[in-house]
Design a protein around this motif. Sequence first.
Motif, PDB file in Angstrom:
ATOM      1  N   THR A  43       0.839  -1.212   0.000  1.00  0.00           N
ATOM      2  CA  THR A  43       0.000   0.000   0.000  1.00  0.00           C
ATOM      3  C   THR A  43       0.866   1.251   0.000  1.00  0.00           C
ATOM      4  N   LYS A  44       1.958   1.202   0.821  1.00  0.00           N
ATOM      5  CA  LYS A  44       2.866   2.354   0.856  1.00  0.00           C
ATOM      6  C   LYS A  44       3.514   2.578  -0.509  1.00  0.00           C
ATOM      7  N   LEU A  45       3.908   1.477  -1.162  1.00  0.00           N
ATOM      8  CA  LEU A  45       4.521   1.609  -2.478  1.00  0.00           C
ATOM      9  C   LEU A  45       3.549   2.203  -3.498  1.00  0.00           C
ATOM     10  N   VAL A  46       2.276   1.720  -3.413  1.00  0.00           N
ATOM     11  CA  VAL A  46       1.252   2.248  -4.333  1.00  0.00           C
ATOM     12  C   VAL A  46       1.032   3.733  -4.098  1.00  0.00           C
ATOM     13  N   ARG A  47       0.945   4.105  -2.782  1.00  0.00           N
ATOM     14  CA  ARG A  47       0.732   5.531  -2.464  1.00  0.00           C
ATOM     15  C   ARG A  47       1.930   6.380  -2.906  1.00  0.00           C
ATOM     16  N   ALA A  48       3.130   5.851  -2.714  1.00  0.00           N
ATOM     17  CA  ALA A  48       4.320   6.589  -3.148  1.00  0.00           C
ATOM     18  C   ALA A  48       4.329   6.754  -4.670  1.00  0.00           C
ATOM     19  N   GLY A  49       3.919   5.680  -5.373  1.00  0.00           N
ATOM     20  CA  GLY A  49       3.840   5.772  -6.838  1.00  0.00           C
ATOM     21  C   GLY A  49       2.798   6.782  -7.278  1.00  0.00           C
ATOM     22  N   ARG A  56       1.808   9.384  -5.544  1.00  0.00           N
ATOM     23  CA  ARG A  56       2.317  10.734  -5.267  1.00  0.00           C
ATOM     24  C   ARG A  56       3.284  11.188  -6.364  1.00  0.00           C
ATOM     25  N   ARG A  57       4.157  10.269  -6.780  1.00  0.00           N
ATOM     26  CA  ARG A  57       5.102  10.621  -7.837  1.00  0.00           C
ATOM     27  C   ARG A  57       4.374  10.930  -9.146  1.00  0.00           C
ATOM     28  N   ARG A  58       3.353  10.133  -9.427  1.00  0.00           N
ATOM     29  CA  ARG A  58       2.599  10.359 -10.663  1.00  0.00           C
ATOM     30  C   ARG A  58       1.845  11.685 -10.620  1.00  0.00           C
ATOM     31  N   HIS A  59       1.209  11.941  -9.459  1.00  0.00           N
ATOM     32  CA  HIS A  59       0.500  13.212  -9.322  1.00  0.00           C
ATOM     33  C   HIS A  59       1.448  14.397  -9.378  1.00  0.00           C
ATOM     34  N   MET A  60       2.626  14.221  -8.793  1.00  0.00           N
ATOM     35  CA  MET A  60       3.613  15.300  -8.839  1.00  0.00           C
ATOM     36  C   MET A  60       4.092  15.525 -10.268  1.00  0.00           C
ATOM     37  N   SER A  61       4.316  14.430 -11.002  1.00  0.00           N
ATOM     38  CA  SER A  61       4.741  14.552 -12.400  1.00  0.00           C
ATOM     39  C   SER A  61       3.671  15.260 -13.229  1.00  0.00           C
TER      40      SER A  61
END
Length: 442
Positions: A4-10, A12-17
């Motif tokens: 779940t943490k990995l999905v959320r981190a991904g 966040r990165r996608r939203h930031m991109s």
Amino acid sequence: MERTKLVRAGLRRRHMSEAIFRGLGLAAIVMALGFVALLFIDIGRKGIPAFTQSNLHLTVTFDPAVIEVGPAPARADFTSEAEYNAANLGWQREVALLNWNTIVEQAMRAAAPAGLDIDSRTLLTIPETDARHRIRALFVENPALLGQTVDVDVLASANATNWIKGNIDRSLGDAQQQLAAPARTLIDTLVENGTISNGFSWSIFTNVDSRAAPASAGLLGAFVGTLWMMLIVVALAVPIGVAAAVYLEEFAPKSRLTDFIEVNINNLAAVPSIVFGLLGAAAFINYMHLPISAPIVGGLVLTLMTLPTIIIATRGALLGVSPSLRQAALGMGASKTQMVFHHVLPVTFPSILTATILGIAHALGETAPLLLIGMKAFVAQVPTSPFDQATALPVQIYLWQGNENRNFFEPRTAAAIMVLLAVMICLNGVAIYLRSRLEKRA
């Protein structure tokens, strides 16, 4: 949990991109609009003052002691129209030989303060050099003015306009000024008492270019020359370009020849405009012996430039038509020609129209090919046909930019650019309006 943490981190990165991408896109749009706004502001700041011009309000006396000429011939005294015209032409020739500068000088001295010590040559640098022609034209039009005193408005000279508008630094020494000290002093006095005032510069729209009288130089000849060229481009480029695109896309068999033609059309769209100027000079002037510096040659050169754009845009519009429309038309018994011209082509009219007007607007601003076919020549007349010598708006801008009186012609150049941009914006506005109307009908 860790997944779940990995999905959320991904995420966040996608939203930031995505946010960075949107920000960069918005920044690019803002920068582009900013540069466009900066361009328009700079041109407007320089060009708007050129739409006002200084005028001299003079009281002119048609002194019989200076205007020593017989009465104008009357039509009733001659038995034929030819005799009357010959006599009238001879009388006008006598009038033209008179010293009309003396009349202008007398009017200027009447407007100047009493006791001002200024010589004739310096005094005549204040009104424009065509002031004598204007006063002479008034007399030719109405010979009864002899001995009378009338109010006449004439343009101030380019140097006087520079002084009045502050286009030249007033703190410079006499050796660096365009006008002598007595002339500058008199100009300031005439501005204070209202003899010189600023008004809208109609001459920029109603006069042709002039070297002898720079203050009266206008864009009429260049505008009409441009109009002739655009009419030629519309009459030739649009039907030829659309017909070529329809044939290549709908009727031409697929072969090496058509592939070769398509490749060359695409290459022609990227050829520098100066190459078309060389082609026009070689083909239309040297080989076909068409008149140099004529709108017919400029129109033909710009037609060659515009054709690839119209062909490519029309082919793209035809490719965008749904195949089902073609199949439905053929299924209802229409021939291929009827299918193309009655069903497919009308759907593409908005896109073709937009591409056509944009291509014409692009051709309107071209300068390099026109310079190579001789349209940089000084032409002080309005062309009455495509075969008359003329210039064009972009070339007129080029010529004014290189004028030695930069203090006066730099604002005029910006004003001419504003006129050219206004014409292009109007063309684009017409394209948008017609496209929306055609889309509603479709």
